[in-house]
Scaffold this motif. Structure first.
Motif, PDB file in Angstrom:
ATOM      1  N   VAL A  66       3.980   5.091   2.666  1.00  0.00           N
ATOM      2  CA  VAL A  66       4.615   5.224   3.978  1.00  0.00           C
ATOM      3  C   VAL A  66       5.618   4.099   4.171  1.00  0.00           C
ATOM      4  O   VAL A  66       6.705   4.299   4.716  1.00  0.00           O
ATOM      5  CB  VAL A  66       3.550   5.214   5.098  1.00  0.00           C
ATOM      6  N   TYR A  67       5.276   2.893   3.692  1.00  0.00           N
ATOM      7  CA  TYR A  67       6.164   1.740   3.802  1.00  0.00           C
ATOM      8  C   TYR A  67       5.739   0.695   2.786  1.00  0.00           C
ATOM      9  O   TYR A  67       4.539   0.497   2.563  1.00  0.00           O
ATOM     10  CB  TYR A  67       6.105   1.138   5.212  1.00  0.00           C
ATOM     11  N   ALA A  68       6.716   0.050   2.183  1.00  0.00           N
ATOM     12  CA  ALA A  68       6.455  -1.063   1.276  1.00  0.00           C
ATOM     13  C   ALA A  68       7.520  -2.129   1.509  1.00  0.00           C
ATOM     14  O   ALA A  68       8.677  -1.814   1.801  1.00  0.00           O
ATOM     15  CB  ALA A  68       6.484  -0.603  -0.176  1.00  0.00           C
ATOM     16  N   ASN A  69       7.099  -3.372   1.420  1.00  0.00           N
ATOM     17  CA  ASN A  69       8.042  -4.474   1.526  1.00  0.00           C
ATOM     18  C   ASN A  69       7.615  -5.601   0.587  1.00  0.00           C
ATOM     19  O   ASN A  69       6.464  -5.652   0.148  1.00  0.00           O
ATOM     20  CB  ASN A  69       8.143  -4.993   2.964  1.00  0.00           C
ATOM     21  N   SER A  70       8.573  -6.456   0.288  1.00  0.00           N
ATOM     22  CA  SER A  70       8.287  -7.609  -0.561  1.00  0.00           C
ATOM     23  C   SER A  70       8.486  -8.887   0.234  1.00  0.00           C
ATOM     24  O   SER A  70       9.451  -9.009   0.999  1.00  0.00           O
ATOM     25  CB  SER A  70       9.223  -7.621  -1.774  1.00  0.00           C
ATOM     26  N   ARG A  71       7.520  -9.791   0.061  1.00  0.00           N
ATOM     27  CA  ARG A  71       7.590 -11.100   0.710  1.00  0.00           C
ATOM     28  C   ARG A  71       6.648 -12.033  -0.041  1.00  0.00           C
ATOM     29  O   ARG A  71       5.623 -11.594  -0.535  1.00  0.00           O
ATOM     30  CB  ARG A  71       7.192 -10.990   2.186  1.00  0.00           C
ATOM     31  N   TYR A  72       6.996 -13.295  -0.105  1.00  0.00           N
ATOM     32  CA  TYR A  72       6.179 -14.310  -0.779  1.00  0.00           C
ATOM     33  C   TYR A  72       5.944 -13.951  -2.256  1.00  0.00           C
ATOM     34  O   TYR A  72       4.922 -14.294  -2.827  1.00  0.00           O
ATOM     35  CB  TYR A  72       4.817 -14.514  -0.089  1.00  0.00           C
ATOM     36  N   GLY A  73       6.861 -13.220  -2.872  1.00  0.00           N
ATOM     37  CA  GLY A  73       6.716 -12.842  -4.263  1.00  0.00           C
ATOM     38  C   GLY A  73       5.724 -11.713  -4.515  1.00  0.00           C
ATOM     39  O   GLY A  73       5.345 -11.463  -5.655  1.00  0.00           O
ATOM     40  N   ASN A  74       5.299 -11.030  -3.462  1.00  0.00           N
ATOM     41  CA  ASN A  74       4.339  -9.927  -3.568  1.00  0.00           C
ATOM     42  C   ASN A  74       4.934  -8.672  -2.942  1.00  0.00           C
ATOM     43  O   ASN A  74       5.896  -8.742  -2.182  1.00  0.00           O
ATOM     44  CB  ASN A  74       3.040 -10.271  -2.825  1.00  0.00           C
ATOM     45  N   THR A  75       4.320  -7.536  -3.241  1.00  0.00           N
ATOM     46  CA  THR A  75       4.681  -6.280  -2.598  1.00  0.00           C
ATOM     47  C   THR A  75       3.491  -5.834  -1.744  1.00  0.00           C
ATOM     48  O   THR A  75       2.352  -5.863  -2.205  1.00  0.00           O
ATOM     49  CB  THR A  75       5.015  -5.194  -3.632  1.00  0.00           C
ATOM     50  N   TYR A  76       3.775  -5.465  -0.502  1.00  0.00           N
ATOM     51  CA  TYR A  76       2.750  -5.040   0.455  1.00  0.00           C
ATOM     52  C   TYR A  76       3.011  -3.581   0.814  1.00  0.00           C
ATOM     53  O   TYR A  76       4.142  -3.208   1.130  1.00  0.00           O
ATOM     54  CB  TYR A  76       2.809  -5.911   1.711  1.00  0.00           C
ATOM     55  N   VAL A  77       1.950  -2.757   0.780  1.00  0.00           N
ATOM     56  CA  VAL A  77       2.118  -1.315   0.903  1.00  0.00           C
ATOM     57  C   VAL A  77       1.227  -0.746   2.008  1.00  0.00           C
ATOM     58  O   VAL A  77       0.040  -1.067   2.098  1.00  0.00           O
ATOM     59  CB  VAL A  77       1.758  -0.620  -0.441  1.00  0.00           C
ATOM     60  N   LEU A  78       1.827   0.126   2.823  1.00  0.00           N
ATOM     61  CA  LEU A  78       1.082   0.974   3.758  1.00  0.00           C
ATOM     62  C   LEU A  78       1.062   2.355   3.110  1.00  0.00           C
ATOM     63  O   LEU A  78       2.110   2.987   2.971  1.00  0.00           O
ATOM     64  CB  LEU A  78       1.782   1.055   5.112  1.00  0.00           C
ATOM     65  N   ASP A  79      -0.114   2.797   2.684  1.00  0.00           N
ATOM     66  CA  ASP A  79      -0.210   4.062   1.971  1.00  0.00           C
ATOM     67  C   ASP A  79      -1.017   5.082   2.764  1.00  0.00           C
ATOM     68  O   ASP A  79      -1.942   4.740   3.489  1.00  0.00           O
ATOM     69  CB  ASP A  79      -0.804   3.853   0.577  1.00  0.00           C
ATOM     70  N   ARG A  80      -0.600   6.334   2.610  1.00  0.00           N
ATOM     71  CA  ARG A  80      -1.191   7.443   3.366  1.00  0.00           C
ATOM     72  C   ARG A  80      -2.709   7.577   3.153  1.00  0.00           C
ATOM     73  O   ARG A  80      -3.446   7.709   4.130  1.00  0.00           O
ATOM     74  CB  ARG A  80      -0.462   8.734   3.011  1.00  0.00           C
ATOM     75  N   PRO A  81      -3.246   7.534   1.919  1.00  0.00           N
ATOM     76  CA  PRO A  81      -4.696   7.681   1.760  1.00  0.00           C
ATOM     77  C   PRO A  81      -5.487   6.588   2.490  1.00  0.00           C
ATOM     78  O   PRO A  81      -6.509   6.878   3.115  1.00  0.00           O
ATOM     79  CB  PRO A  81      -4.911   7.604   0.243  1.00  0.00           C
ATOM     80  N   ALA A  82      -5.010   5.364   2.450  1.00  0.00           N
ATOM     81  CA  ALA A  82      -5.724   4.279   3.143  1.00  0.00           C
ATOM     82  C   ALA A  82      -5.578   4.407   4.656  1.00  0.00           C
ATOM     83  O   ALA A  82      -6.523   4.110   5.395  1.00  0.00           O
ATOM     84  CB  ALA A  82      -5.222   2.920   2.658  1.00  0.00           C
ATOM     85  N   LEU A  83      -4.415   4.849   5.133  1.00  0.00           N
ATOM     86  CA  LEU A  83      -4.259   5.082   6.571  1.00  0.00           C
ATOM     87  C   LEU A  83      -5.184   6.203   7.034  1.00  0.00           C
ATOM     88  O   LEU A  83      -5.831   6.087   8.074  1.00  0.00           O
ATOM     89  CB  LEU A  83      -2.802   5.408   6.916  1.00  0.00           C
ATOM     90  N   ASP A  84      -5.275   7.281   6.248  1.00  0.00           N
ATOM     91  CA  ASP A  84      -6.201   8.367   6.590  1.00  0.00           C
ATOM     92  C   ASP A  84      -7.628   7.835   6.719  1.00  0.00           C
ATOM     93  O   ASP A  84      -8.339   8.160   7.679  1.00  0.00           O
ATOM     94  CB  ASP A  84      -6.167   9.467   5.527  1.00  0.00           C
ATOM     95  N   ALA A  85      -8.053   7.017   5.761  1.00  0.00           N
ATOM     96  CA  ALA A  85      -9.407   6.449   5.787  1.00  0.00           C
ATOM     97  C   ALA A  85      -9.597   5.514   6.969  1.00  0.00           C
ATOM     98  O   ALA A  85     -10.658   5.519   7.612  1.00  0.00           O
ATOM     99  CB  ALA A  85      -9.695   5.718   4.476  1.00  0.00           C
ATOM    100  N   ALA A  86      -8.568   4.735   7.287  1.00  0.00           N
ATOM    101  CA  ALA A  86      -8.670   3.800   8.415  1.00  0.00           C
ATOM    102  C   ALA A  86      -8.797   4.554   9.740  1.00  0.00           C
ATOM    103  O   ALA A  86      -9.578   4.167  10.612  1.00  0.00           O
ATOM    104  CB  ALA A  86      -7.456   2.869   8.440  1.00  0.00           C
ATOM    105  N   PHE A  87      -8.046   5.632   9.908  1.00  0.00           N
ATOM    106  CA  PHE A  87      -8.171   6.430  11.127  1.00  0.00           C
ATOM    107  C   PHE A  87      -9.517   7.138  11.184  1.00  0.00           C
ATOM    108  O   PHE A  87     -10.080   7.295  12.266  1.00  0.00           O
ATOM    109  CB  PHE A  87      -7.020   7.429  11.259  1.00  0.00           C
ATOM    110  N   ALA A  88     -10.035   7.566  10.050  1.00  0.00           N
ATOM    111  CA  ALA A  88     -11.354   8.213  10.028  1.00  0.00           C
ATOM    112  C   ALA A  88     -12.438   7.228  10.474  1.00  0.00           C
ATOM    113  O   ALA A  88     -13.441   7.630  11.064  1.00  0.00           O
ATOM    114  CB  ALA A  88     -11.666   8.749   8.633  1.00  0.00           C
ATOM    115  N   ALA A  89     -12.206   5.935  10.229  1.00  0.00           N
ATOM    116  CA  ALA A  89     -13.186   4.900  10.587  1.00  0.00           C
ATOM    117  C   ALA A  89     -13.036   4.422  12.028  1.00  0.00           C
ATOM    118  O   ALA A  89     -13.955   3.817  12.577  1.00  0.00           O
ATOM    119  CB  ALA A  89     -13.059   3.709   9.640  1.00  0.00           C
TER     120      ALA A  89
END
Length: 190
Positions: A66-89
């Motif tokens: 859904v979204y990815a960005n780079s900062r501090y030499g890392n890549t951070y990702v908002l992904d659909r499967p994890a968002l689905d699981a987070a909303f289910a919780a």
């Protein structure tokens, strides 16, 4: 609570209070939980799901980033499967430092997002970062500068709530978020 997915986005520079407000939200009600972004890289792992470049390629190939960005030499990702699981919780609390991330969630993931700006001055970020023992305070100040620039370049962002974390306690900020989310949930069922 309505059947509509309700989530919280906490936007702000490093050390503005996103972790603290999220912790207090979870203490107020167990439905709140910090969304653990997928992190490809190194460094702090608390609050993240550590991943690999291969996992990121698989998510991209499936159209699940859904979204990815780079900062501090890392890549951070908002992904659909994890968002689905987070909303289910329950109610996920997503931490962001880029307005593009807010737009990506709003446009790319079907939910009602409560969008909160947590703000503190640059010198407060420096003090808080040093106080918590960050080894990369200079990088966090560069991120503060990037966040400020992001706000200056895109001034039309609509916030459901703006909190100056130097003037509002984390407990009060969390209560305000909780109250607004309850109002949003009520409006969604009306």
């Amino acid at each position: 609570m309505s059947s509509k997915k309700l989530g919280v986005i906490l936007y702000g520079p490093p050390a503005a209070g996103k972790d603290t407000v999220t912790r207090i939200l979870a203490e107020l009600h167990p439905r709140y939980g910090q969304f653990a972004r997928l992190k490809i890289g190194s460094g702090r792992s608390v609050g993240y799901r550590m991943g690999t470049p291969a996992q990121l390629r698989e998510l991209k190939a499936a159209g699940d980033v859904v979204y990815a960005n780079s900062r501090y030499g890392n890549t951070y990702v908002l992904d659909r499967p994890a968002l689905d699981a987070a909303f289910a919780a329950g109610v996920p609390v997503v931490h962001l430092g880029q307005l593009a991330g807010i737009r990506a969630l709003d446009d790319g993931y079907p939910a009602d997002w409560l969008v909160v700006l947590l703000w503190c001055p640059r010198e407060v970020t420096a003090q808080r970062s040093a106080g918590r023992g960050d080894s990369d305070t200079a990088a966090r100040l560069a991120a503060w500068d990037a966040t400020r620039e992001d706000l200056d370049v895109h001034p039309g962002t609509t916030w459901d709530l703006i909190v100056d974390t130097t003037a509002t306690s984390p407990q009060d900020a969390a209560r305000l978020v909780d109250q607004l989310l309850a109002q949003q949930a009520g409006a969604a069922t009306a």
